[in-house]
Design a protein around this motif. Structure first.
Motif, PDB file in Angstrom:
ATOM      1  N   ILE A  42     110.028  46.074   4.520  1.00 43.79           N
ATOM      2  CA  ILE A  42     108.768  45.949   3.778  1.00 43.79           C
ATOM      3  C   ILE A  42     108.993  46.565   2.413  1.00 43.79           C
ATOM      4  CG2 ILE A  42     106.332  46.568   3.687  1.00 43.79           C
ATOM      5  CD1 ILE A  42     106.368  46.688   6.735  1.00 43.79           C
ATOM      6  N   GLN A  43     108.947  45.715   1.367  1.00 45.45           N
ATOM      7  CA  GLN A  43     109.306  46.118   0.012  1.00 45.45           C
ATOM      8  C   GLN A  43     108.306  45.538  -0.983  1.00 45.45           C
ATOM      9  OE1 GLN A  43     112.177  47.916  -1.864  1.00 45.45           O
ATOM     10  NE2 GLN A  43     110.235  47.708  -2.902  1.00 45.45           N
ATOM     11  N   PRO A  44     107.210  46.259  -1.278  1.00 45.95           N
ATOM     12  CA  PRO A  44     106.264  45.746  -2.278  1.00 45.95           C
ATOM     13  C   PRO A  44     106.811  45.891  -3.681  1.00 45.95           C
ATOM     14  CG  PRO A  44     105.602  47.920  -1.532  1.00 45.95           C
ATOM     15  CD  PRO A  44     106.797  47.529  -0.695  1.00 45.95           C
ATOM     16  N   VAL A  45     106.213  45.161  -4.617  1.00 42.12           N
ATOM     17  CA  VAL A  45     106.570  45.309  -6.025  1.00 42.12           C
ATOM     18  C   VAL A  45     106.154  46.706  -6.479  1.00 42.12           C
ATOM     19  CG1 VAL A  45     106.085  44.458  -8.365  1.00 42.12           C
ATOM     20  CG2 VAL A  45     106.341  42.852  -6.464  1.00 42.12           C
ATOM     21  N   ARG A  46     106.940  47.296  -7.349  1.00 45.50           N
ATOM     22  CA  ARG A  46     106.659  48.639  -7.860  1.00 45.50           C
ATOM     23  C   ARG A  46     105.248  48.723  -8.440  1.00 45.50           C
ATOM     24  NH1 ARG A  46     111.311  50.440 -11.348  1.00 45.50           N
ATOM     25  NH2 ARG A  46     111.115  48.272 -11.996  1.00 45.50           N
ATOM     26  N   CYS A 211     112.428  47.162 -18.601  1.00 45.28           N
ATOM     27  CA  CYS A 211     111.809  47.031 -17.281  1.00 45.28           C
ATOM     28  C   CYS A 211     110.290  46.938 -17.333  1.00 45.28           C
ATOM     29  CB  CYS A 211     112.232  48.209 -16.404  1.00 45.28           C
ATOM     30  SG  CYS A 211     111.899  49.820 -17.156  1.00 45.28           S
ATOM     31  N   ARG A 212     109.740  46.540 -18.460  1.00 43.05           N
ATOM     32  CA  ARG A 212     108.294  46.349 -18.585  1.00 43.05           C
ATOM     33  C   ARG A 212     108.014  44.910 -19.032  1.00 43.05           C
ATOM     34  NH1 ARG A 212     105.929  48.170 -15.701  1.00 43.05           N
ATOM     35  NH2 ARG A 212     103.959  48.429 -16.784  1.00 43.05           N
ATOM     36  N   PRO A 213     106.820  44.390 -18.768  1.00 40.33           N
ATOM     37  CA  PRO A 213     106.504  42.984 -19.075  1.00 40.33           C
ATOM     38  C   PRO A 213     106.565  42.622 -20.544  1.00 40.33           C
ATOM     39  CG  PRO A 213     104.914  43.892 -17.507  1.00 40.33           C
ATOM     40  CD  PRO A 213     105.726  45.050 -18.011  1.00 40.33           C
ATOM     41  N   GLY A 235     109.309  40.837  -8.211  1.00 40.85           N
ATOM     42  CA  GLY A 235     109.408  41.929  -9.172  1.00 40.85           C
ATOM     43  C   GLY A 235     109.747  41.440 -10.560  1.00 40.85           C
ATOM     44  N   ALA A 236     110.670  40.488 -10.667  1.00 35.52           N
ATOM     45  CA  ALA A 236     111.077  39.964 -11.973  1.00 35.52           C
ATOM     46  C   ALA A 236     109.921  39.261 -12.677  1.00 35.52           C
ATOM     47  CB  ALA A 236     112.252  39.011 -11.803  1.00 35.52           C
ATOM     48  N   LYS A 237     109.154  38.474 -11.918  1.00 39.92           N
ATOM     49  CA  LYS A 237     108.030  37.735 -12.508  1.00 39.92           C
ATOM     50  C   LYS A 237     106.890  38.662 -12.921  1.00 39.92           C
ATOM     51  CE  LYS A 237     109.026  33.483  -9.960  1.00 39.92           C
ATOM     52  NZ  LYS A 237     108.582  32.584  -8.861  1.00 39.92           N
ATOM     53  N   ALA A 238     106.804  39.832 -12.296  1.00 41.62           N
ATOM     54  CA  ALA A 238     105.730  40.772 -12.606  1.00 41.62           C
ATOM     55  C   ALA A 238     106.116  41.791 -13.669  1.00 41.62           C
ATOM     56  CB  ALA A 238     105.303  41.509 -11.334  1.00 41.62           C
ATOM     57  N   GLU A 239     107.408  42.135 -13.767  1.00 42.20           N
ATOM     58  CA  GLU A 239     107.809  43.279 -14.585  1.00 42.20           C
ATOM     59  C   GLU A 239     108.781  42.980 -15.716  1.00 42.20           C
ATOM     60  OE1 GLU A 239     107.796  47.206 -12.113  1.00 42.20           O
ATOM     61  OE2 GLU A 239     109.112  45.777 -11.103  1.00 42.20           O
ATOM     62  N   SER A 240     109.524  41.901 -15.661  1.00 37.72           N
ATOM     63  CA  SER A 240     110.587  41.667 -16.634  1.00 37.72           C
ATOM     64  C   SER A 240     110.107  40.886 -17.850  1.00 37.72           C
ATOM     65  CB  SER A 240     111.750  40.905 -15.981  1.00 37.72           C
ATOM     66  OG  SER A 240     112.669  40.492 -16.974  1.00 37.72           O
ATOM     67  N   GLY A 241     110.073  41.564 -19.010  1.00 35.36           N
ATOM     68  CA  GLY A 241     109.728  40.864 -20.241  1.00 35.36           C
ATOM     69  C   GLY A 241     110.744  39.791 -20.587  1.00 35.36           C
ATOM     70  N   ASP A 242     112.020  40.011 -20.252  1.00 34.72           N
ATOM     71  CA  ASP A 242     113.046  39.002 -20.515  1.00 34.72           C
ATOM     72  C   ASP A 242     112.714  37.686 -19.821  1.00 34.72           C
ATOM     73  OD1 ASP A 242     114.893  40.390 -22.190  1.00 34.72           O
ATOM     74  OD2 ASP A 242     115.577  41.534 -20.460  1.00 34.72           O
ATOM     75  N   ILE A 243     112.181  37.755 -18.633  1.00 31.89           N
ATOM     76  CA  ILE A 243     111.838  36.549 -17.875  1.00 31.89           C
ATOM     77  C   ILE A 243     110.454  36.033 -18.247  1.00 31.89           C
ATOM     78  CG2 ILE A 243     111.281  35.720 -15.547  1.00 31.89           C
ATOM     79  CD1 ILE A 243     113.668  37.453 -14.578  1.00 31.89           C
ATOM     80  N   ILE A 244     109.470  36.915 -18.286  1.00 29.26           N
ATOM     81  CA  ILE A 244     108.089  36.504 -18.564  1.00 29.26           C
ATOM     82  C   ILE A 244     107.958  35.884 -19.954  1.00 29.26           C
ATOM     83  CG2 ILE A 244     105.731  37.341 -18.882  1.00 29.26           C
ATOM     84  CD1 ILE A 244     106.468  39.575 -16.823  1.00 29.26           C
ATOM     85  N   LEU A 245     108.489  36.554 -20.977  1.00 32.28           N
ATOM     86  CA  LEU A 245     108.288  36.112 -22.359  1.00 32.28           C
ATOM     87  C   LEU A 245     109.163  34.929 -22.743  1.00 32.28           C
ATOM     88  CD1 LEU A 245     107.955  39.622 -24.062  1.00 32.28           C
ATOM     89  CD2 LEU A 245     106.136  38.074 -23.317  1.00 32.28           C
ATOM     90  N   SER A 246     110.290  34.750 -22.061  1.00 29.88           N
ATOM     91  CA  SER A 246     111.157  33.602 -22.366  1.00 29.88           C
ATOM     92  C   SER A 246     110.752  32.358 -21.589  1.00 29.88           C
ATOM     93  CB  SER A 246     112.614  33.942 -22.031  1.00 29.88           C
ATOM     94  OG  SER A 246     112.797  34.062 -20.619  1.00 29.88           O
ATOM     95  N   GLY A 247     109.997  32.561 -20.514  1.00 26.86           N
ATOM     96  CA  GLY A 247     109.629  31.428 -19.657  1.00 26.86           C
ATOM     97  C   GLY A 247     110.766  30.962 -18.776  1.00 26.86           C
ATOM     98  N   ALA A 248     111.813  31.763 -18.651  1.00 24.27           N
ATOM     99  CA  ALA A 248     112.973  31.379 -17.842  1.00 24.27           C
ATOM    100  C   ALA A 248     112.626  31.397 -16.355  1.00 24.27           C
ATOM    101  CB  ALA A 248     114.133  32.334 -18.112  1.00 24.27           C
ATOM    102  N   GLU A 249     113.316  30.578 -15.600  1.00 23.24           N
ATOM    103  CA  GLU A 249     113.127  30.519 -14.153  1.00 23.24           C
ATOM    104  C   GLU A 249     114.207  31.359 -13.469  1.00 23.24           C
ATOM    105  OE1 GLU A 249     110.780  29.023 -12.293  1.00 23.24           O
ATOM    106  OE2 GLU A 249     109.710  28.424 -14.124  1.00 23.24           O
ATOM    107  N   VAL A 250     113.815  32.066 -12.432  1.00 21.05           N
ATOM    108  CA  VAL A 250     114.784  32.793 -11.618  1.00 21.05           C
ATOM    109  C   VAL A 250     115.344  31.817 -10.591  1.00 21.05           C
ATOM    110  CG1 VAL A 250     115.170  34.694 -10.012  1.00 21.05           C
ATOM    111  CG2 VAL A 250     113.574  34.975 -11.927  1.00 21.05           C
ATOM    112  N   SER A 274     118.159  43.001 -13.300  1.00 15.90           N
ATOM    113  CA  SER A 274     117.963  44.081 -12.339  1.00 15.90           C
ATOM    114  C   SER A 274     116.785  44.942 -12.754  1.00 15.90           C
ATOM    115  CB  SER A 274     119.228  44.939 -12.262  1.00 15.90           C
ATOM    116  OG  SER A 274     119.000  46.089 -11.477  1.00 15.90           O
ATOM    117  N   LEU A 275     115.820  45.072 -11.860  1.00 16.01           N
ATOM    118  CA  LEU A 275     114.683  45.946 -12.116  1.00 16.01           C
ATOM    119  C   LEU A 275     114.701  47.172 -11.211  1.00 16.01           C
ATOM    120  CD1 LEU A 275     112.139  43.101 -12.559  1.00 16.01           C
ATOM    121  CD2 LEU A 275     112.544  44.882 -14.258  1.00 16.01           C
ATOM    122  N   GLY A 276     115.560  47.151 -10.222  1.00 16.94           N
ATOM    123  CA  GLY A 276     115.602  48.257  -9.277  1.00 16.94           C
ATOM    124  C   GLY A 276     114.556  48.071  -8.203  1.00 16.94           C
ATOM    125  N   MET A 277     114.908  48.407  -6.986  1.00 18.94           N
ATOM    126  CA  MET A 277     113.999  48.280  -5.850  1.00 18.94           C
ATOM    127  C   MET A 277     114.062  49.560  -5.026  1.00 18.94           C
ATOM    128  SD  MET A 277     115.156  44.448  -4.705  1.00 18.94           S
ATOM    129  CE  MET A 277     114.129  44.429  -3.239  1.00 18.94           C
TER     130      MET A 277
END
Length: 299
Positions: A42-46, A211-213, A235-250, A274-277
């Protein structure tokens, strides 16, 4: 009756923790997490609380691994410090708990995704994270050349001195990454410091900072051209500005590769965000605690 809490110092953790022992345990845990069909992990998003007055945030990273009997959380504060500040950027504590009483990972991806004959490692950043990544990458892999760049040359030179002069200090991020096979970004950047046009095809990027949006280390060109992997898609979709702001798909999680459900495209340019878990801290903490207990039971 529960036993009294145990405090294990940073120096003792260093003496007990070995990367070669930890990596297979992390891979097993990440594979379990990515299966999602098991209540074992059980691993929720930070969860985070902004500390606006201090330009930082407070984070809580809980994990429960039922079959392994591990209940753990990482508590951390992250601050956006100016270059040269004497104050710490990150303060963290990992608490491993008894689930009955309630008392008190990038290298695996590189092994799967980096080019088969990787010879040049570039590190952007020169702080504690840069040192730990240098240590583990050079312990597990053999590189002909290691380069470092930092926001100030003095910081990069201190890093090189710490590494015993085995690292070439570069005057720019572009100089550091041109022709590199593996690139590790561990900076305090909030705007891109690594541009896709600098990177040779087939290189692997392990992006650890931002590691922030609304923070970034990598530009749109790199994020959209590369095959992007993450430790956790949520976690990446919620926290990673690199992913959120670029619109890139994981494309996939690391655990998906380990489970054989997604391929490792090592022939292509790849990014591991990597955002860390908390899961990774839980596995590490359990390994340290088990070794501490075994050591002290013999004395």
């Amino acid at each position: 009756m529960a036993a009294a809490p145990v405090v294990i110092s940073q120096d003792e953790v260093r003496s007990l923790l070995r990367y070669r022992d930890l990596i297979p345990r992390l891979e097993d845990a990440l594979a379990k997490f990515s299966r999602r069909d098991s209540a074992d992990v059980i691993q929720p998003v930070r969860s985070t609380v902004p500390l606006r007055k201090h330009d930082g945030y407070f984070g809580l990273m809980p994990t429960y691994m039922e079959n392994d009997g591990v209940l753990c959380t990482k508590v951390l504060c992250f601050y956006k410090r100016q270059a040269g500040s004497a104050l710490p950027s990150v303060q963290s504590t990992v608490l491993i708990l008894d689930p009955e009483y309630g008392n008190v990972q990038a290298v695996s991806t590189a092994a799967l995704l980096m080019p088969a004959r990787a010879e040049v490692l570039a590190i952007l950043g020169s702080g504690h994270q840069a040192r730990s990544h240098y240590s583990v990458f050079t312990e597990i892999f053999t590189f002909k050349e290691v380069r470092v760049w930092s926001q100030t040359r003095a910081s990069a030179e201190r890093f090189s001195d710490w590494a015993g002069g085995a690292v070439r200090v570069c005057g720019s991020a572009e100089e550091a990454v041109r022709g590199a096979d593996v690139i590790v970004t561990v900076t305090r950047a909030t705007e891109p410091v690594l541009l896709g046009q600098w990177i040779k095809p087939g290189a692997h990027v392990a992006a650890v900072g931002a590691c922030r949006p609304d923070w970034r280390e990598l530009d749109d060109a790199l994020m959209k051209e590369a095959v992007v992997y993450a430790d956790s898609k949520e976690g990446a979709k919620a926290e990673s500005g690199d992913i959120i702001l670029s619109g890139a798909e994981v494309f996939a999680e690391l655990g998906d590769i380990l489970n054989g459900t997604s391929p490792a495209h090592r022939e292509k340019t790849t990014v591991f965000k990597s955002l860390g878990m908390g899961l990774e801290d839980a596995v590490s903490a359990k390994l340290v605690f088990d070794r501490w207990r075994a050591k002290n039971s013999q004395t």
